[in-house]
Design an enzyme around this catalytic site. Structure first.
Site, PDB file in Angstrom:
ATOM      1  N   CYS A 186      -0.470   5.556  10.144  1.00 39.53           N
ATOM      2  CA  CYS A 186       0.610   4.813  10.822  1.00 39.53           C
ATOM      3  C   CYS A 186       0.339   3.529  11.430  1.00 39.53           C
ATOM      4  O   CYS A 186      -0.429   3.298  12.363  1.00 39.53           O
ATOM      5  CB  CYS A 186       1.330   5.694  11.775  1.00 39.53           C
ATOM      6  SG  CYS A 186       1.950   7.239  11.230  1.00 39.53           S
ATOM      7  N   CYS A 222       6.575  -6.966   6.800  1.00 39.49           N
ATOM      8  CA  CYS A 222       7.554  -6.608   7.642  1.00 39.49           C
ATOM      9  C   CYS A 222       8.142  -7.640   8.382  1.00 39.49           C
ATOM     10  O   CYS A 222       7.250  -8.317   8.927  1.00 39.49           O
ATOM     11  CB  CYS A 222       7.294  -5.191   8.474  1.00 39.49           C
ATOM     12  SG  CYS A 222       8.626  -4.440   9.191  1.00 39.49           S
ATOM     13  N   CYS A 241       3.324   8.422   1.550  1.00 35.21           N
ATOM     14  CA  CYS A 241       3.983   7.332   2.126  1.00 35.21           C
ATOM     15  C   CYS A 241       3.987   6.113   1.766  1.00 35.21           C
ATOM     16  O   CYS A 241       3.149   5.605   1.135  1.00 35.21           O
ATOM     17  CB  CYS A 241       3.063   7.357   3.537  1.00 35.21           C
ATOM     18  SG  CYS A 241       3.612   6.069   4.639  1.00 35.21           S
ATOM     19  N   CYS A 300       1.793  -2.828  15.388  1.00 37.10           N
ATOM     20  CA  CYS A 300       1.729  -2.336  13.997  1.00 37.10           C
ATOM     21  C   CYS A 300       1.039  -3.522  13.246  1.00 37.10           C
ATOM     22  O   CYS A 300       1.542  -4.685  13.607  1.00 37.10           O
ATOM     23  CB  CYS A 300       3.356  -2.141  13.515  1.00 37.10           C
ATOM     24  SG  CYS A 300       3.051  -1.835  11.883  1.00 37.10           S
ATOM     25  N   CYS A 317       6.753  -5.608  15.490  1.00 37.69           N
ATOM     26  CA  CYS A 317       6.351  -4.873  16.528  1.00 37.69           C
ATOM     27  C   CYS A 317       4.808  -5.191  16.742  1.00 37.69           C
ATOM     28  O   CYS A 317       4.198  -5.025  15.857  1.00 37.69           O
ATOM     29  CB  CYS A 317       6.459  -3.132  16.102  1.00 37.69           C
ATOM     30  SG  CYS A 317       8.389  -2.829  15.662  1.00 37.69           S
ATOM     31  N   GLU A 353       0.905  -1.108   0.019  1.00 35.54           N
ATOM     32  CA  GLU A 353      -0.097  -0.033   0.282  1.00 35.54           C
ATOM     33  C   GLU A 353       0.922   1.088  -0.051  1.00 35.54           C
ATOM     34  O   GLU A 353       1.956   1.279   0.425  1.00 35.54           O
ATOM     35  CB  GLU A 353      -0.898  -0.110   1.274  1.00 35.54           C
ATOM     36  CG  GLU A 353      -1.998  -1.102   1.188  1.00 35.54           C
ATOM     37  CD  GLU A 353      -2.860  -1.143   2.348  1.00 35.54           C
ATOM     38  OE1 GLU A 353      -3.929  -1.203   2.259  1.00 35.54           O
ATOM     39  OE2 GLU A 353      -2.281  -0.846   3.502  1.00 35.54           O
TER      40      GLU A 353
HETATM   41  N1  SAH Z   1       9.524  -0.011   9.842  1.00 35.46           N
HETATM   42  C1  SAH Z   1       9.876   1.492   9.888  1.00 35.46           C
HETATM   43  C2  SAH Z   1       8.997   2.180   9.076  1.00 35.46           C
HETATM   44  C3  SAH Z   1       7.398   2.232   9.369  1.00 35.46           C
HETATM   45  S1  SAH Z   1       6.927   3.828   9.721  1.00 35.46           S
HETATM   46  C4  SAH Z   1       9.689   1.914  11.405  1.00 35.46           C
HETATM   47  O1  SAH Z   1       9.205   1.317  12.162  1.00 35.46           O
HETATM   48  O2  SAH Z   1      10.247   3.124  11.569  1.00 35.46           O
HETATM   49  C5  SAH Z   1       5.575   3.609  10.530  1.00 35.46           C
HETATM   50  C6  SAH Z   1       5.514   4.440  12.025  1.00 35.46           C
HETATM   51  O3  SAH Z   1       4.193   4.146  12.480  1.00 35.46           O
HETATM   52  C7  SAH Z   1       6.599   3.811  12.901  1.00 35.46           C
HETATM   53  O4  SAH Z   1       7.114   4.853  13.909  1.00 35.46           O
HETATM   54  C8  SAH Z   1       5.821   2.806  13.528  1.00 35.46           C
HETATM   55  O5  SAH Z   1       6.480   2.646  14.813  1.00 35.46           O
HETATM   56  C9  SAH Z   1       4.621   3.508  13.813  1.00 35.46           C
HETATM   57  N2  SAH Z   1       3.361   2.930  13.986  1.00 35.46           N
HETATM   58  C10 SAH Z   1       3.150   1.570  13.851  1.00 35.46           C
HETATM   59  N3  SAH Z   1       1.909   1.023  14.429  1.00 35.46           N
HETATM   60  C11 SAH Z   1       1.256   2.156  14.706  1.00 35.46           C
HETATM   61  C12 SAH Z   1       0.273   2.233  15.360  1.00 35.46           C
HETATM   62  N4  SAH Z   1      -0.517   1.453  15.496  1.00 35.46           N
HETATM   63  N5  SAH Z   1      -0.383   3.397  15.726  1.00 35.46           N
HETATM   64  C13 SAH Z   1       0.414   4.520  15.423  1.00 35.46           C
HETATM   65  N6  SAH Z   1       1.831   4.462  14.944  1.00 35.46           N
HETATM   66  C14 SAH Z   1       2.070   3.244  14.661  1.00 35.46           C
END
Ligand code: SAH
Length: 385
Positions: free
Chosen positions: A364, A133, A126, A140, A137, A113
């Site tokens: 995000c 991935c 974005c 996420c 985490c 996406e």
């Molecule tokens: N893998 C990279 C790129 C993804 S960026 C990274 O982790 O930085 C996406 C951003 O959104 C990251 O900071 C991630 O931690 C954050 N994110 C992931 N899940 C989220 C959620 N449920 N709510 C808010 N932010 C989230």
């Protein structure tokens, strides 16, 4: 603190398919590489520039519109230089069209996406660097599905070029018609697909016809904190913005929220960030999802403030976005305000990110690329909550 689930090992999901890279595309190559390819096809080298100018300069990919190329060679050149990499499955919009999410099927069936966000002064896309991935985490949605494969350089670049075309068509009401920023905050861990991501950045910042001509400082690479790759990025001749997904100031919690912390600890990842700031002169963006009763306590704000005070850093708090099956919630607004206040009192510049795209699962951490999940389609176009 709420109890946290056991963290799965950082690994490729069991269902991961065998990596199958797409056909080569002009965006995989620099201009010299394209010229070599074109001459290998028995065409004059300047055809590489012509096709590149259509793709990057005019955002045109239909060979029939390339009228400066002899009709007889248009199709053949387009077949070789511009194979279709991203097949649109679905596009959703919200915020009166100012936020648009595209779901793509890649040549091997993998799904990714991209999200376009229009503001009065700029248009940001974005983009994804991997299908899925492997960083696991737990908050996420992308991290829950595991890694399918790395994207090719051109699969990464084409998301931005396609969305630049969407912006140029004028459908992003109330925004300039020119894409100005790219953030690597879609699916995947960009620094785990290092070489292709760096090549993609070079394409995005090279002037047309070699590339899309964006400013380096308008590109943001977001990472969970792969320390050796951050040092390596600092040594490239690129001054892109680095965003570090910190989410906790202490190892106990970060080990759980960002499992790669089990390998590279908070102190080490922050050292890498300061190395990046020192070598590029760029302020590092510290990403911190605000999760109710998990990482939002005043003492954690104070600890974060002590870690960041006096550093070339800016904190971006992200209200936790809901993801399927997650039992975590966003912090209440008063808790968020107190967290911001404490950071600012410590002298740390802090902002709260908007929750753009939430209702189309485009915010995000919500990108999960489920093809059959149409539950939100009827909500596209809805005004923000
Ligand atoms: N893998 C990279 C790129 C993804 S960026 C990274 O982790 O930085 C996406 C951003 O959104 C990251 O900071 C991630 O931690 C954050 N994110 C992931 N899940 C989220 C959620 N449920 N709510 C808010 N932010 C989230």
């Amino acid at each position: 603190m709420t109890s946290l689930p056991l963290i799965p090992a950082i690994s490729v999901a069991p269902a991961a398919r065998r990596a199958s890279m797409p056909p080569q595309h002009l965006a995989d190559l620099d201009l010299a590489g394209r010229q070599a390819l074109v001459t290998g096809l028995g065409e004059p080298a300047f055809r590489a520039k012509q096709v590149s100018n259509h793709y990057f300069g005019r955002l045109v990919r239909d060979p029939q519109a390339m009228t400066d190329l002899p009709a007889a060679t248009r199709e053949r050149l387009a077949d070789q230089l511009l194979p279709t990499l991203l097949n649109p499955v679905r596009e959703l919009a919200c915020d009166d069209g100012a936020t648009r999410k595209a779901l793509w099927r890649l040549h091997d069936g993998a799904l990714v996406e991209s999200v376009l966000m229009g503001y009065p002064d700029r248009v940001t896309v974005c983009i994804s660097s991997q299908a899925g991935c492997g960083m696991a985490c737990p908050f996420c949605a992308t991290g829950q599905a595991g890694l399918t494969r790395n994207l090719s350089t051109a699969e990464i670049v084409d998301q931005a070029v396609y969305m630049a075309g969407v912006a140029a068509s004028g459908v992003v009401a109330g925004s300039p018609p020119r894409l100005s920023r790219v953030v690597f905050m879609g699916m995947g861990e960009p620094l785990a697909n290092y070489n292709r991501v760096i090549a993609a950045i070079r394409r995005l910042v090279s002037p047309a016809p070699e590339g899309l001509g964006l400013s380096q400082r308008h590109i943001t690479v977001s990472t969970v904190g792969l320390v050796p790759a951050i040092h390596r990025l600092a040594s490239e001749d690129l001054s892109v913005t680095l965003a570090l997904s910190l989410h906790a100031p202490d190892d106990d919690l970060r080990d759980e929220l960002v499992p790669v912390n089990q390998r590279w600890k908070v102190a080490e990842v922050l050292d890498a960030a300061w190395d990046y700031a020192a070598r590029t002169g760029r302020r590092v963006s510290i990403e911190y999802a605000m999760i109710k009763d998990v990482n939002d306590q005043p003492w954690r704000a104070d600890l974060l403030g002590r870690l960041l005070a006096g550093k070339l850093a800016h904190v971006n708090l992200i209200p936790l976005n809901p993801t399927p099956g997650s039992r975590w919630d966003a912090s209440p607004k008063p808790v968020e305000r107190e967290f911001v206040r404490r950071l600012r009192d410590a002298g740390v510049s802090t902002t709260v990110r908007d929750t753009r795209g939430r209702e189309i699962d485009g915010a995000c951490g919500q990108l999960a690329a489920a093809e059959d999940n149409d539950t939100n389609t009827d909500r596209a176009g809805e005004a923000p909550a």
